[in-house]
Scaffold this active site. Structure first.
Site, PDB file in Angstrom:
ATOM      1  N   CYS A 206       0.830  -1.213   0.000  1.00  0.00           N
ATOM      2  CA  CYS A 206       0.000   0.000   0.000  1.00  0.00           C
ATOM      3  C   CYS A 206       0.866   1.266   0.000  1.00  0.00           C
ATOM      4  CB  CYS A 206      -0.900  -0.007   1.238  1.00  0.00           C
ATOM      5  SG  CYS A 206      -2.279   1.153   1.075  1.00  0.00           S
TER       6      CYS A 206
ATOM      7  N   ASP B   1      -6.847  -3.472  10.865  1.00  0.00           N
ATOM      8  CA  ASP B   1      -5.698  -2.583  11.010  1.00  0.00           C
ATOM      9  C   ASP B   1      -5.635  -2.110  12.465  1.00  0.00           C
ATOM     10  OD1 ASP B   1      -3.513  -1.016  10.394  1.00  0.00           O
ATOM     11  OD2 ASP B   1      -4.631   0.480   9.251  1.00  0.00           O
TER      12      ASP B   1
HETATM   13  O1  LIG Z   1      -0.876   5.128   4.530  1.00  0.00           O
HETATM   14  C1  LIG Z   1      -1.490   6.123   4.913  1.00  0.00           C
HETATM   15  O2  LIG Z   1      -0.922   7.223   5.022  1.00  0.00           O
HETATM   16  C2  LIG Z   1      -2.920   6.034   5.293  1.00  0.00           C
HETATM   17  C3  LIG Z   1      -3.651   7.185   5.440  1.00  0.00           C
HETATM   18  C4  LIG Z   1      -4.977   7.107   5.813  1.00  0.00           C
HETATM   19  C5  LIG Z   1      -5.579   5.892   6.026  1.00  0.00           C
HETATM   20  C6  LIG Z   1      -4.862   4.722   5.875  1.00  0.00           C
HETATM   21  C7  LIG Z   1      -3.537   4.784   5.504  1.00  0.00           C
HETATM   22  N1  LIG Z   1      -2.797   3.645   5.347  1.00  0.00           N
HETATM   23  C8  LIG Z   1      -3.275   2.345   5.531  1.00  0.00           C
HETATM   24  C9  LIG Z   1      -2.363   1.356   4.921  1.00  0.00           C
HETATM   25  O3  LIG Z   1      -1.423   1.676   4.246  1.00  0.00           O
HETATM   26  C10 LIG Z   1      -2.568  -0.060   5.082  1.00  0.00           C
HETATM   27  O4  LIG Z   1      -3.835  -0.385   4.673  1.00  0.00           O
HETATM   28  C11 LIG Z   1      -2.259  -0.520   6.455  1.00  0.00           C
HETATM   29  O5  LIG Z   1      -2.884   0.248   7.400  1.00  0.00           O
HETATM   30  C12 LIG Z   1      -0.776  -0.661   6.695  1.00  0.00           C
HETATM   31  O6  LIG Z   1      -0.182   0.362   7.352  1.00  0.00           O
HETATM   32  P1  LIG Z   1       1.276   0.214   8.024  1.00  0.00           P
HETATM   33  O7  LIG Z   1       1.084   0.003   9.491  1.00  0.00           O
HETATM   34  O8  LIG Z   1       1.950   1.486   7.727  1.00  0.00           O
HETATM   35  O9  LIG Z   1       1.970  -0.934   7.372  1.00  0.00           O
END
Ligand SMILES: O=C(O)c1ccccc1NCC(=O)[C@H](O)[C@H](O)COP(=O)(O)O
Length: 219
Positions: free
Chosen positions: A8, A131
């Protein structure tokens, strides 16, 4: 069912290409201006063209209105909408009907009580993404690189495919899959060298580690 791996928050051609070449099943594009991974419609259009059906294109939005979703449809033509805000069950139904795309609802998890929303969403959503619940003062509801207690999903009964995310990286993805029994994993921060800066080597290592897990479990 084979494991789904989603990368993502891709925002450059180079790192998108790495994710595609390394075998990502889903590539996610963030349309949320406060995020360090936010892509403009123009960039989304350009990156979307590059995908060429090699992976599913996921549009991540947060409480987006119809006009925003319309613009994203036109630019990216996503295969799936990832709804990462406070969208209600009725809003999910509305989005599916208006835009004709499957929806993956992100469910924030900090305690068992957070799972009470599942029966409602399960009736409409095509997939659930668990999440970590963001702190109240966070500038965004996800993509913070923080895990939640995976044990909370251990006895989950959900008649819908689900993925797990939040603080995953190459060294903990196997354990997350073992504990949660999820059919897919999603990562953003864990494949970055700084917020919003994807690292090609970390992307490859994550996908390799996730795939190796599934190979082990079918033996
Ligand atoms: O990535 C972002 O900045 C974001 C902003 C707003 C809502 C969700 C967002 N990200 C979610 C994700 O990228 C993934 O679905 C997931 O939460 C993984 O996040 P991470 O803990 O950074 O691997």
């Amino acid at each position: 069912m084979s494991l789904l791996v989603k990368i993502c928050g891709l925002s450059t051609r180079e790192t998108l290409q790495t994710a595609l070449d390394a075998g990502a099943d889903m590539v996610g594009f963030v349309f949320f201006p406060p995020s360090p991974r936010h892509v403009s419609l123009e960039t989304g259009r350009d990156l979307g063209r590059q995908v060429k059906r090699r992976a599913l294109k996921v549009a991540l939005t947060v409480d987006a209105d119809d006009a925003t979703l319309d613009n994203i449809m036109d630019a990216l033509s996503p295969d799936i909408f990832q709804l990462h805000g406070h969208e209600s069950v009725a809003r999910l139904r509305d989005i599916k009907q208006k835009f004709g795309r499957p929806v993956m609802k992100a469910v924030p998890v900090a305690s068992a009580a957070d799972l009470a929303v599942l029966p409602g969403y399960a009736a409409v959503a095509d997939r659930i993404l668990f999440d970590a619940r963001a702190p109240k003062d966070a500038t965004r509801p996800g993509g913070l690189g923080a895990p939640f207690d995976w044990q909370l999903l251990q006895n989950l009964e959900l008649d819908l495919p689900y993925m797990v995310s939040g603080g995953l990286h190459a060294d903990n993805v196997a354990e997350a899959l073992r504990v949660t029994g999820a059919g897919g994993v999603d990562v953003s921060s864990g494949v970055e060298s700084a917020p919003g800066v994807k690292d090609p080597e970390l992307i490859k290592a994550f996908i390799r580690a996730a795939r190796a897990t599934r190979e082990l479990s079918v033996r």
